[in-house]
Design an enzyme around this catalytic site. Structure first.
Site, PDB file in Angstrom:
ATOM      1  N   ASP A  83     -30.658 -15.322  -8.695  1.00 13.51           N
ATOM      2  CA  ASP A  83     -30.552 -13.896  -8.701  1.00 13.51           C
ATOM      3  C   ASP A  83     -31.233 -13.453  -9.855  1.00 13.51           C
ATOM      4  O   ASP A  83     -32.362 -14.149 -10.372  1.00 13.51           O
ATOM      5  CB  ASP A  83     -28.914 -13.489  -8.697  1.00 13.51           C
ATOM      6  N   HIS A 300     -27.805  -6.853 -10.478  1.00 13.14           N
ATOM      7  CA  HIS A 300     -27.877  -7.442  -9.178  1.00 13.14           C
ATOM      8  C   HIS A 300     -26.742  -8.744  -9.169  1.00 13.14           C
ATOM      9  O   HIS A 300     -26.050  -8.946  -8.368  1.00 13.14           O
ATOM     10  CB  HIS A 300     -29.139  -7.716  -8.696  1.00 13.14           C
ATOM     11  N   SER A 469     -26.859  -8.401   0.431  1.00 17.85           N
ATOM     12  CA  SER A 469     -26.768  -9.361  -0.919  1.00 17.85           C
ATOM     13  C   SER A 469     -25.497  -9.478  -1.340  1.00 17.85           C
ATOM     14  O   SER A 469     -25.189 -10.522  -2.204  1.00 17.85           O
ATOM     15  CB  SER A 469     -27.541  -8.556  -2.099  1.00 17.85           C
TER      16      SER A 469
END
Length: 555
Positions: A83, A300, A469
């Site tokens: 990620d 994220h 995601s």
């Protein structure tokens, strides 16, 4: 100062035509110091049960309560999160970060001789040994166009191109078309935003002058009553924008988002890879990166990790899905498109250093070094590793539009330990499918919670977000939970368990995203993925128990 009503109406109309009368939500809202800041019906809804709670979650809480109360896990499952970076010191990930026991932190040595110096918690493939890191990158089609344009920009017909080079010429044409379309879109958006900002500043100045302060609130504006029509026009304009969900903050955030696209993602001159000084087209050029797994953008990877491994029952933040789990942090995804080489090396690192599951919440539309990734995922499959990938947020049919990376290899074969995940919401009905989610009867395996998800944010904060995601780590978390109790299963068998035990909705109709029209189309939910279902931990554990018993009886 007079504000022409026609100008205000014209600017508002152009915003409506541009598709952001309410500015689009970015990946996540502003973080808060506590989950108390959010609608409590959204906190941990991903763990609720479709039968007992009438919420289309994953049945995780029910599984712990009814199936796992007196059951100890047999194995700690390592989930590699490839990620943007992870805040490994987050309060809700305490004790959940994988540690390389063979490496001595901070001594500048490759103690375990795995090729990575001081890789205590994973590796950052977006930096150099001096600690410099890439945050922003261009999109892959921008990189391809930059590379191919010198060769093909003066060619007017494919007939001028030698047969062996024609596939590359077609790629050039496609990247050029994609680039020009995106560039025009964002330039138009930037112009519209500039016009809107001009009116916004005029409105703010009029209201500030009337209220005799620049520090006014929405309530102050609502209370304005004056015979001055200019002030009342300004008041009406601002209140109408707020009623549509626009705030000054969201406008400024979207303006910054648009500027970043033009200055970084779509800039043919922007080349941040220079700080790494590697050859991105050579898979053997591996001496790069650093041990910084947090990086400049952990916004994220942190929520992704929280959904998998957030501490359960600590009255703090959210409840992750798996308890006996460790997160291996691999930073390989910039703001922009990831490089195939970085992803391939990250997958290989994960496999070689003991990961059981690899979560991949990233994707793109071009993959020039796909062969690197193909070899890496084949290697993962051969080592009994489960690969979980987000289907993407382009609102497209993945059966028709390829979204990379993909389980389908260049030779046409498929990875059997790969799960592709779409995003679903809390409630049955037309909005069951995320308005942004990709789908595909052949290419998407199942759906998982990915709309209005509350998870972790860096610096001990929390945020609400949308995206496949966040559906992908929900499936990775369920997989880790099941595997920790049933390690006898192979990765392929675990995939079979998750798919066969999904909650199916054979009669449920849902609207699905449709880029060809502004209206969403209606379809059977069962036609949007191969299973027609949503991942379910309770059902998966029951099926795993049954499958393991069958395996044992045969042995």
């Amino acid at each position: 100062m007079n504000i022409p009503i026609r100008k205000i109406q014209r600017t508002s109309a152009s915003l409506l035509l541009a598709g952001f009368s309410v500015f689009p939500a970015l990946a996540q809202d502003d973080p808060a110091p506590s989950v108390a800041a959010f609608d409590q019906t959204l906190v941990n809804w991903h763990n609720l049960d479709p039968v007992q709670d009438q919420i289309q979650g994953t049945g995780v809480n029910r599984a712990y309560k009814e199936l796992l109360t007196n059951k100890k896990p047999k194995k700690t499952v390592v989930v590699a999160v490839i990620d943007s970076g992870i805040d490994i010191t987050h309060e809700d990930l305490k004790g959940k970060i994988w540690t390389n026991q063979k490496e001595i932190a901070g001594n500048g040595q490759d103690d375990d001789q795995n090729g990575y110096v001081d890789d205590v918690h994973g590796w950052g493939f977006l930096g150099n040994a001096q600690g410099e890191n890439i945050r922003y990158e261009t999109y892959e089609y921008v990189r391809l166009l930059r590379k191919l344009a010198p060769t093909y920009q003066n060619i007017s017909s494919i007939k001028e191109v030698p047969l062996a080079q024609q596939p590359e010429y077609k790629t050039y044409l496609l990247t050029k078309q994609t680039y020009e379309k995106e560039l025009a879109k964002y330039q138009q958006t930037q112009q519209t935003l500039a016009a809107f900002e001009k009116v916004l500043i005029q409105v703010q100045n009029v209201l500030a002058s009337h209220l005799k302060t620049k520090e006014y609130t929405l309530q102050d504006v609502q209370r304005i009553s004056t015979p001055d029509q200019n002030v009342m026009n300004a008041r009406a304009w601002l209140l109408e924008k707020y009623s549509r969900g626009l705030t000054v903050e969201s406008f400024l955030k979207y303006k910054e988002h648009t500027d970043t696209f033009l200055e970084k993602h779509l800039n043919l001159e922007f080349n941040p890879r220079a700080i790494i000084a590697d050859n991105p087209e050579s898979i053997t050029d591996t001496k790069y990166g650093n041990s910084d797994v947090v990086g400049p953008r952990p916004t994220h990877g942190t929520p992704v990790s929280g959904l998998i491994a957030g501490l359960r029952g600590n009255n703090l933040g959210i409840d992750g899905i798996a308890e006996d789990v460790q997160i291996m942090a691999l930073r390989a995804v910039p703001e922009g498109d990831e490089r195939d080489k970085d992803i391939a090396l990250a997958i290989r690192y994960a496999v070689d250093n003991g990961a059981n599951i690899i979560n991949m919440s990233f994707g793109k539309t071009f993959s020039p070094q796909k062969s690197f990734v193909d070899e890496a995922v084949k290697y993962a499959e051969s080592k009994n590793v489960l690969l979980v990938h987000a289907a993407g947020n382009e609102a497209t049919d993945n059966d028709k539009v390829t979204h990379y990376p993909t389980r389908v290899l260049n030779d046409g074969s498929q990875i059997k330990t790969w799960i592709e995940v779409g995003a679903s919401s809390r409630m049955l009905g037309k909005d069951l499918v995320g308005v942004f989610s990709n789908y595909g009867k052949q290419t998407v395996d199942l759906f998982a919670p990915g709309v209005n998800i509350v998870s972790l944010a860096p610096e001990n904060k929390y945020a609400k977000m949308d995206g496949t995601s966040f559906s992908s780590p929900v499936v990775s978390g369920v997989a880790a939970l099941v595997w920790s109790h049933y390690p006898e299963l192979t990765a392929a068998e675990l995939k079979e368990v998750l798919l066969k035990s999904a909650t199916v909705y054979p009669k449920e109709m849902a609207l699905y995203p449709n880029l060809e029209s502004e209206t969403r189309k209606k379809a059977k939910f069962s036609d949007l993925s191969s299973t027609g279902g949503i991942v379910n931990a309770y059902n998966a554990l029951l099926l795993a128990e049954k499958m393991v018993k069958q395996k044992n009886s045969k042995s």
